[in-house]
Design an enzyme around this catalytic site. Structure first.
Site, mmCIF file in Angstrom:
data_model
loop_
_atom_site.group_PDB
_atom_site.id
_atom_site.type_symbol
_atom_site.label_atom_id
_atom_site.label_comp_id
_atom_site.label_asym_id
_atom_site.label_seq_id
_atom_site.Cartn_x
_atom_site.Cartn_y
_atom_site.Cartn_z
ATOM 1 N N ARG A 23 47.927 37.024 44.308
ATOM 2 C CA ARG A 23 46.555 36.750 43.869
ATOM 3 C C ARG A 23 46.347 37.297 42.468
ATOM 4 O O ARG A 23 46.479 36.592 41.483
ATOM 5 C CB ARG A 23 45.542 37.344 44.858
ATOM 6 C CG ARG A 23 44.144 36.711 44.743
ATOM 7 C CD ARG A 23 43.263 37.311 43.663
ATOM 8 N NE ARG A 23 42.998 38.726 43.844
ATOM 9 C CZ ARG A 23 42.258 39.434 42.990
ATOM 10 N NH1 ARG A 23 41.746 38.865 41.908
ATOM 11 N NH2 ARG A 23 42.067 40.732 43.194
ATOM 12 N N ASP A 24 46.065 38.566 42.349
ATOM 13 C CA ASP A 24 45.781 39.133 41.032
ATOM 14 C C ASP A 24 47.003 39.060 40.131
ATOM 15 O O ASP A 24 46.894 38.942 38.912
ATOM 16 C CB ASP A 24 45.322 40.584 41.191
ATOM 17 C CG ASP A 24 44.519 41.069 39.999
ATOM 18 O OD1 ASP A 24 44.177 40.245 39.141
ATOM 19 O OD2 ASP A 24 44.235 42.271 39.924
ATOM 20 N N HIS A 215 41.897 49.814 43.567
ATOM 21 C CA HIS A 215 42.605 48.747 42.856
ATOM 22 C C HIS A 215 42.642 49.124 41.382
ATOM 23 O O HIS A 215 41.612 49.166 40.710
ATOM 24 C CB HIS A 215 41.867 47.414 43.042
ATOM 25 C CG HIS A 215 42.471 46.267 42.289
ATOM 26 N ND1 HIS A 215 43.377 45.408 42.859
ATOM 27 C CD2 HIS A 215 42.306 45.845 41.012
ATOM 28 C CE1 HIS A 215 43.741 44.495 41.972
ATOM 29 N NE2 HIS A 215 43.096 44.738 40.822
ATOM 30 N N HIS A 217 44.626 49.019 37.355
ATOM 31 C CA HIS A 217 45.504 48.341 36.399
ATOM 32 C C HIS A 217 46.166 49.386 35.503
ATOM 33 O O HIS A 217 45.713 50.524 35.406
ATOM 34 C CB HIS A 217 44.708 47.322 35.583
ATOM 35 C CG HIS A 217 44.338 46.102 36.372
ATOM 36 N ND1 HIS A 217 44.813 44.845 36.077
ATOM 37 C CD2 HIS A 217 43.557 45.952 37.474
ATOM 38 C CE1 HIS A 217 44.341 43.977 36.949
ATOM 39 N NE2 HIS A 217 43.565 44.630 37.811
ATOM 40 N N CYS A 248 43.007 40.076 34.945
ATOM 41 C CA CYS A 248 41.843 39.222 35.207
ATOM 42 C C CYS A 248 41.616 38.261 34.046
ATOM 43 O O CYS A 248 41.439 38.701 32.905
ATOM 44 C CB CYS A 248 40.594 40.086 35.416
ATOM 45 S SG CYS A 248 39.084 39.113 35.668
ATOM 46 N N ASN A 257 48.627 44.649 36.667
ATOM 47 C CA ASN A 257 48.309 45.571 37.747
ATOM 48 C C ASN A 257 49.258 46.768 37.713
ATOM 49 O O ASN A 257 50.312 46.730 37.071
ATOM 50 C CB ASN A 257 48.476 44.861 39.098
ATOM 51 C CG ASN A 257 47.409 43.834 39.354
ATOM 52 O OD1 ASN A 257 46.312 44.149 39.771
ATOM 53 N ND2 ASN A 257 47.731 42.572 39.094
#
Length: 331
Positions: A23-24, A215, A217, A248, A257
């Protein structure tokens, strides 16, 4: 005591890693991975022992093309596999569609800053909160779980610093009743460990009891340090992506990430053996090579070093001995 039995493993190893590569991790790449490859990646991550996976997003395919086949992936997985998988959602309609495909774990995302929420989701933060009870209701109807995910919990690319009180007000909003977890996101990777520790502690102590997820980065190189600070402050799940992939598309300045490999090497959960770690490194290398993306994981680089007396180094493949041509002479 060997490397695997370090005291760190017993003090930090209880937190669950959720790998968000699919996903990310894929959001900023230009290539849509085939459905079969995404399914194989999910199954390989689970086989190697990764306890939780974010497999995709309900974001519009015209805005985030790499998520276009998310529901195809959901439909192909078994209920047992989906029990360990999460899907990013931003509206009650997203929950309903994903649930109809078989998903049961949802990450309902909104941003602490209105500017980022409008850029990312197309509405104000309050409008996203107003829709959350309906998303909770749809989740309960399928006996699922839904997280409240707060993006830009530390800084916003448009508004700068985000006050802690803003995060607490969202965490304590009665419209979030029924969410099982709360996800605190360092969307831009600009936080430092002291900030992460303080905010996680406050959310733990000053909001309704829920599992806390972090979460982070690695934009400024503090991804692992911030993740460890979050775990020590009470986070029970932390996110990472293979090779530090991702970012993002609606947050200028956001980069990859925190690397799943780096988090795992630092925390040493009980399931992680050197062989499992090596399998994750190889999986990441193959995926990143196909995507044409760099591998930002420092521990993956270490695993490919020549210090083969260290348990976590991946042994170099044995090269076959050269075959001398027929008739060649020798002394």
């Amino acid at each position: 005591m060997n490397q695997f039995d370090s005291p760190l493993a017993t003090t930090l190893g209880d937190a669950i890693l959720r790998d968000v590569t699919l996903r990310d991790g894929l959001q900023l790449t230009g290539k849509l991975l085939p459905t079969d490859q995404k399914i194989e990646t999910v199954r390989e991550l689970l086989r190697l022992g990764v306890p939780a996976i974010e497999l995709g997003s309900m974001a519009r395919a015209d805005l985030v093309p790499t998520m276009a086949n998310t529901l195809d992936v959901v439909r192909a997985l078994t209920p047992e596999e989906l029990e360990k998988c999460w899907i990013w959602v931003a509206t009650p309609g997203h929950v309903a569609k994903a649930a109809a495909a078989g998903a049961r774990n949802f990450q309902y995302c909104l941003s602490a800053s209105d500017s980022h929420n409008k850029a990312n989701i197309g509405r104000t933060t309050d409008e996203s909160l107003a829709a959350l009870p309906q998303a909770v209701e749809y989740t309960r109807a399928v006996n699922g779980r839904i997280q409240l995910c707060i993006a830009t919990s530390f800084t916003c690319p448009f508004e700068g610093y985000v006050p802690e009180e803003r995060i607490l007000s969202i965490a304590n909003d009665p419209r979030a009743d029924g969410t099982t977890d709360i996800v605190i996101c360092d969307t831009l990777g600009q936080a430092v460990p002291a900030q992460v520790s303080r905010l996680i502690t406050r959310v733990r102590d000053e909001s309704p009891a829920r599992r806390i997820v972090y979460h982070g980065h690695d934009t400024w190189g503090l991804g692992v340090a911030n993740t460890l600070a979050a775990i020590q402050a009470g986070a029970a799940m932390v996110d990472g992506a293979l090779g530090g992939l991702g970012g993002c598309p609606f947050a200028p300045g956001a980069s990859g990430n925190t690397s799943s490999e780096d988090i795992l090497f630092a925390t040493r959960p009980a399931w992680l053996t050197p062989d499992a770690f090596g399998g994750l490194v190889v999986l990441a290398e193959k995926l990143l090579a196909e995507l044409g993306e760099p591998n930002r994981s420092k521990s993956a680089q270490g695993a490919r070093s020549r210090a083969e007396a260290f348990d976590w180094v991946i042994p170099s493949p044995v090269q076959p001995a050269p075959v001398e041509p027929a008739g060649a002479g020798g002394n």
